[in-house]
Each structure stands twice: as structure tokens, then as C-alpha cells.
Design a protein around this motif. Structure first.
Motif: not given
Length: 89
Positions: A10, A13, A40-41, A44, A47-48
């Protein structure tokens, strides 16, 4: 992925976004923006996995499978990339 890693991504980014805004040339802006997008990917994907929408290790196993395949852009043996020669300014 450990919590410390997510926080690091984070921060990276954010730093890359800031660097893109402050870059002095288009190439640098583009490179920093791409790095920000990559961080960012990663966030993500983490988080997924945390939400259960992506099985843990799925992306890694897909990547490894691509690298193990022959005749792909990601794996196998390739012709060397030709040297573009000296850059003109």
C-alpha cells in the motif's frame, strides 16, 4: 501474504502514484504509474483471497504453470530480444 507485506505494498502504491505525478518526463510517469498499478493488483489479489473469492495460491500456481509451458511468452525457450541499438535523443 503477511499483513506487513500488504501495508508495504500500500505504501509503495502511494509512493509510486506520487512519483508518477512528480515525474519530469512521460516515460518516468508511465513507469511509475505501471508500478503503482502492479502494487494495486497485488493488494487486490490478497483481498480476494481474504474474502474467499480466490483460492489461496491460485495465482501463483497459474503463473508457475505458464512459466513451465513451452512456446509461450512466459515460459519455454525464446529467441533473444534484439538490441534496439543506441537511443537517439
Amino acid at each position: 501474504m503477511k499483513r506487513e507485506s500488504v501495508e508495504y505494498y500500500r505504501l509503495r502504491e502511494r509512493d509510486e502514484c506520487e512519483a508518477a505525478l512528480n515525474a519530469t518526463c512521460e516515460q518516468a510517469r508511465k513507469a511509475h504509474a505501471q508500478l503503482a498499478g502492479a502494487y494495486a493488483r497485488l493488494i487486490e489479489l490478497h483481498e480476494l483471497e481474504q474474502l474467499g473469492a480466490l483460492p489461496p495460491g491460485k495465482v501463483t500456481s497459474m503463473s508457475e504453470a505458464l512459466h513451465e509451458r513451452e512456446e509461450t511468452a512466459y515460459g519455454g525457450h525464446h529467441e533473444p530480444v534484439p538490441d534496439p541499438g543506441p537511443r537517439s535523443r
